[in-house]
Design a protein around this motif. Structure first.
Motif, short mmCIF file in Angstrom:
data_model
loop_
_atom_site.label_atom_id
_atom_site.label_comp_id
_atom_site.label_asym_id
_atom_site.label_seq_id
_atom_site.Cartn_x
_atom_site.Cartn_y
_atom_site.Cartn_z
N ASP A 77 -7.60 -27.21 1.56
CA ASP A 77 -7.08 -25.92 1.10
C ASP A 77 -6.14 -25.28 2.11
O ASP A 77 -5.52 -24.25 1.83
N ILE B 170 -5.23 -25.91 -9.97
CA ILE B 170 -5.95 -26.15 -8.72
C ILE B 170 -7.40 -25.74 -8.92
O ILE B 170 -7.69 -24.68 -9.49
N VAL B 171 -8.31 -26.58 -8.46
CA VAL B 171 -9.74 -26.26 -8.51
C VAL B 171 -10.26 -26.29 -7.07
O VAL B 171 -10.05 -27.27 -6.35
N VAL B 172 -10.95 -25.23 -6.67
CA VAL B 172 -11.39 -25.10 -5.28
C VAL B 172 -12.70 -24.33 -5.24
O VAL B 172 -13.05 -23.61 -6.18
N SER C 69 -13.46 -21.09 0.02
CA SER C 69 -12.13 -21.23 0.61
C SER C 69 -11.55 -19.87 0.97
O SER C 69 -11.66 -18.90 0.23
N VAL D 276 -7.86 -18.92 -1.31
CA VAL D 276 -7.82 -18.86 -2.77
C VAL D 276 -6.59 -18.07 -3.26
O VAL D 276 -5.89 -18.49 -4.18
N LEU E 184 -3.47 -20.15 -2.79
CA LEU E 184 -3.44 -21.25 -3.75
C LEU E 184 -3.07 -20.75 -5.14
O LEU E 184 -2.35 -21.42 -5.89
N SER E 185 -3.54 -19.56 -5.47
CA SER E 185 -3.25 -18.98 -6.78
C SER E 185 -1.76 -18.68 -6.96
O SER E 185 -1.27 -18.61 -8.09
N THR F 296 -5.46 -21.16 -10.43
CA THR F 296 -6.55 -21.66 -9.58
C THR F 296 -7.90 -21.21 -10.12
O THR F 296 -8.13 -20.03 -10.34
N THR G 5 -11.99 -21.24 -9.37
CA THR G 5 -12.96 -21.40 -8.28
C THR G 5 -14.36 -21.58 -8.84
O THR G 5 -14.71 -21.02 -9.87
#
Length: 300
Positions: free
Chosen positions: A94, A108-110, A114, A117, A120-121, A126, A128
């Protein structure tokens, strides 16, 4: 009067169509090909059929459903069960934001743990998940939802539960209803014993098959998920049967010690070995592999 009836029918039809259209808009945007997924952190608009997924969490679950992964976490990449399917896939974390941008993901999957986040979004929609918040079957159903394959996920869940329960009944008929099973792992430095929700086949053995764990294991490991112990205490946590998770890359000299050899389950050859790297997840591929191993190990 004859003109009034069609007018009423037309009005009803307009209202119904408007309601249907409004309801659909809340879930699916047909123009952009997106859906609104109700994640644990709130609604997220994601592709109806994601094509380029960066999976920093639950990658095995997605791979098991045929998802196209373009970026994956290092731990999934270590599992021999996914070697072929991950050929050419970039290993990222990440924190590798520039690499992830270059991968041009549409999803995206996290994990919620993290710290990136929000960043990433900004790259792609994304989703979570909090590890362990859902049980292994409901987690798979949620993965099915974000992949647009909820029906396929439900079909697998129902089938797996049925098959695993049947095999569990066969095993209990052979070893006895009260026979206990311990899942023990070693990393060459420490030993661990597991509850019923920490991968290594624990979900299969205890939840799906209904096998019993020793009382001491239930007391110390069930709540936190696992319990760390010394080699000298192994016999205190060993059941009538042992599922031993170990890596061939580690020093397994303990298996030649009297402490290990004198455990009743070891003496009786009631030890089923599994590969740590191939059993660290609870996705369909891993669970199916372990189900086959347990079926052969207990019933052979």
């Amino acid at each position: 009067m004859k003109k009034f009836i069609p007018a009423i029918m037309l009005l009803v039809l307009v209202v119904v169509l408007s309601a249907c259209g409004s309801n659909k808009a809340n879930n699916t945007n047909t123009a952009s090909g997106t859906v609104t997924y109700q994640s644990e952190s709130g609604p997220v608009e994601i592709p109806a059929n994601p094509k380029r997924i960066v999976a920093l969490a639950y990658a095995p679950n997605m791979i098991s459903m045929g998802a196209n992964i373009v970026g994956v976490d290092q731990w999934t990449n270590m599992s021999p069960l996914f070697n072929e399917k991950l050929k050419g896939v970039e290993v990222v974390s990440d924190e590798d934001l520039e690499k992830i941008i270059e991968l041009d993901p549409d999803l995206i999957v996290v994990g919620t743990e993290s710290k990136n986040v929000a960043k990433l979004s900004e790259i792609a929609p994304t989703v979570t998940f909090t590890w362990g918040k859902l049980d292994y079957l409901n987690q798979q159903l949620e993965i099915g939802k974000i992949l647009g394959k909820e029906k396929e996920a439900q079909t697998w869940v129902d089938d797996f539960k049925s098959r695993a329960a049947a095999i569990g009944d066969e095993i209990k008929a052979k070893i006895g209803e009260d026979a206990t099973v311990s899942v023990i792992e070693t990393d060459a430095k420490s030993f661990y014993v597991f509850g019923d929700h920490w991968a290594r086949g624990t979900e299969v053995l205890y939840q799906a098959m209904g096998l019993k764990m020793p009382e001491k294991v239930a007391k110390d490991a069930q709540g936190p998920g696992y319990y760390t112990l010394s080699q000298e205490l192994l016999s205190d946590y060993a059941g009538d049967y042992i599922v031993l998770s170990r890596s061939s890359a580690n020093d397994n000299a303990f298996m030649n010690t009297d402490t290990w050899k004198n455990i009743p389950a070891v003496k009786n050859k009631h030890v089923i070995e599994i590969d740590t790297e191939a059993s660290s997840y609870s996705d369909p591929t891993t669970l199916e592999s372990l189900l086959a191993i347990f079926k052969e190990g207990f019933l052979k």
